[in-house]
Design an enzyme around this catalytic site. Structure first.
Site, PDB file in Angstrom:
ATOM      1  N   GLY A  63     -12.493   2.380 -37.511  1.00 31.97           N
ATOM      2  CA  GLY A  63     -12.746   2.495 -36.080  1.00 31.97           C
ATOM      3  C   GLY A  63     -11.376   1.801 -35.243  1.00 31.97           C
ATOM      4  O   GLY A  63     -10.515   2.504 -35.216  1.00 31.97           O
ATOM      5  N   THR A  64     -11.585   0.666 -35.123  1.00 26.71           N
ATOM      6  CA  THR A  64     -10.177  -0.335 -34.907  1.00 26.71           C
ATOM      7  C   THR A  64      -9.533  -0.424 -33.629  1.00 26.71           C
ATOM      8  O   THR A  64      -9.419   0.336 -32.607  1.00 26.71           O
ATOM      9  CB  THR A  64      -9.036   0.166 -35.957  1.00 26.71           C
ATOM     10  OG1 THR A  64      -8.897  -0.795 -36.767  1.00 26.71           O
ATOM     11  CG2 THR A  64      -8.062   0.435 -35.162  1.00 26.71           C
TER      12      THR A  64
END
Lengths: 275, 216
Positions: free
Chosen positions: B15-16
């Site tokens: 995700g990030t």
């Protein structure tokens, strides 16, 4: 000098994706009628406590909606100080852990050292990554080595995470809830065993793919305590009939004996050295 | 049979939100710590995405966790060998190029992007970004990952070259906090590393200690 850690042929440099094209071709050929592998459904969990690691697992193996094995053993031996719980495809977890266990044994013999948990993790990560998720193994590795007590998880695609408490398998959501609530750093042995037991129990009760007994494995620097079962299922089947038939139940009508006639074609004598 | 669409990452993805920014005398590199499966389940709240590939070179990973971990492992090995052969600490661009080569040559199979940041004797503090397909670009400040879309405005407005170390660190923490607040697949703690000629300092800001903004 060949790296001691992997005594099989060192794989060619770079990534090897050969098998994924073969798999795609097979799937296209079978038009969706691929055979269903036996999965372990499963709740597995592990926790790091004051003196070591406690691993736990249920014992149900399912094949679609049928329970294929009620007393499946999901905590696999990797090394005298390292054990591995496996979730996912039963054959994959069994064979993968067996392969790495052999590798670690040879490494120990070659180097004279006990293997480290991180080494087992690295070998597993490399292996699973190379197969791009085709090996359906979600593993929780735990062990105690010269650097301390460690607990790792390796996913089927080759991702690794290191945590003091973990749960994997189809029952992991239920188990994780118990873990999150009950985990504290530096638990005592009994508390740790209770926590893992409760986590697996939550998985057994709330997940259809998990059930029956709870196995525990306690690893400390003093040794391993493999408790199978730690808790037995409350649903024990009682067979109403015996399936043993006594001699004479089936009447013998006729009895014919035909001796086989064999002739000696060749005779070889080899002297044994007894001196 | 499930169909996995191209945008979905198989297995655990990061995700990030990742970022890196140069300041006067060094560079700050940071990320969130959430790993998710299918954008629905947080598989790890404290995954480490800031990886040290050499003494003064770090990189942040985004995309498929398995792919990113495998690439950084390979990059660490190549960089270590390169450094031993050259008998000198590696240049940051060398690390970035190694990552770029791995991503570009295996672009069909890999789904991973990186931000490389570090300090070297020749060019000082630098930041490089290696995108999904293997493009390599150098920038003074860069953001990446799914959460970065929410902070382009903030970064464009607030970043100044030649900030002090404290200002730059606060800028990075604010940016991460804002992105984590809006992006569902970014969260957890803010992991940062400050790299200068004299050394590396790790800064970890737990979720509840992150700066809050007007509607938090």
């Amino acid at each position: 000098m060949m790296a001691l850690s992997n005594v099989l042929e060192a794989p060619a440099a770079g990534f090897n994706f050969e098998n994924s094209s073969r798999n795609a071709a097979l799937q296209a050929g079978l038009e969706g009628q691929t055979p269903r592998p036996m999965k372990t459904g499963t709740t597995i969990a592990g926790v790091v406590f004051k003196d070591g690691v406690v691993l736990g697992a249920d014992t149900r193996a399912t094949s679609s909606e049928v329970v294929a094995d009620k007393m499946c053993s999901k905590i696999h031996y990797m090394a005298p100080n390292i054990y591995c719980c496996g979730a996912g495809t039963a054959a994959d977890t069994e064979k993968t852990t067996d392969l790495v266990a052999s590798n670690l044994t040879i490494f120990s013999l070659n180097s004279g050292r006990k293997p480290r948990v991180v080494m087992a993790v690295n070998i597993l990560q490399d292996l699973l990554y190379r197969y791009r998720g085709q090996i359906g193994a979600s593993l929780i590795l735990g062990g105690v080595d010269c650097t301390g007590s460690h607990l790792y998880t390796v996913g089927p695609y080759g991702s690794v995470d290191k945590k003091p408490y973990l749960a994997m398998g189809s029952g992991n959501l239920a188990a994780m809830g118990i873990m999150e609530d009950g985990f504290r750093p530096d638990l005592e042995l009994d508390q740790a065993k209770q926590l893992v037991r409760s986590a697996i129990q939550a998985g057994i009760l709330n997940d259809l793919g998990s059930g029956h007994n709870i196995d525990l494995c306690v690893i400390t620097d003093r040794g391993v305590d493999y408790i199978r079962p730690y808790q037995e299922s409350q649903y024990k089947d009682h067979r109403t009939n015996k399936y043993r038939f006594r001699q004479g139940t089936t009447p013998v009508l006729t009895d014919t004996v035909v001796p086989l006639e064999l002739e000696v074609v060749e005779e070889k004598v080899q002297q044994m050295e007894t001196s | 049979m499930e169909k996995v669409c191209d945008a979905q990452i198989k297995g655990v993805s990061t995700g990030t939100t990742i970022l890196a920014a140069t300041f006067d005398g060094g560079v700050v590199i940071g990320s969130d710590s959430r790993a998710s499966i299918g954008g629905e389940y947080v598989s790890s709240k404290t995954i480490n995405k800031v990886i040290q590939v050499h003494d003064r070179v770090f990189c942040c990973m985004s995309g498929s966790l398995a792919d990113a971990q495998a690439v950084t492992k390979a990059a660490k090995f190549h960089l270590a060998l390169h450094s031993v052969q050259m008998e000198t600490p590696p240049l940051v661009i060398a690390a970035a190029t190694i990552l770029k080569d791995l991503c570009y040559r295996n672009k069909e199979e890999l789904q991973a992007g990186f931000i490389t940041a570090g300090w070297d004797q020749k060019r000082g503090a630098q930041v490089y970004v290696v995108s999904l397909g293997g493009m390599l670009v150098s920038q003074p400040v860069t953001i990446g990952g799914s959460g970065s879309t929410y902070i382009y405005g903030y970064v464009d407005a607030k970043y100044k070259p030649d900030m002090s170390r404290e200002e730059c660190l606060q800028f990075a923490i604010n940016a991460l906090a804002l992105a984590m607040g809006r992006d569902n697949v970014s969260g957890g703690v803010a992991n940062l590393a400050v790299i200068t000629e004299s050394g590396v300092e790790h800064v970890v800001v737990p979720g509840n200690k992150l700066p809050t903004f007007h509607d938090d």
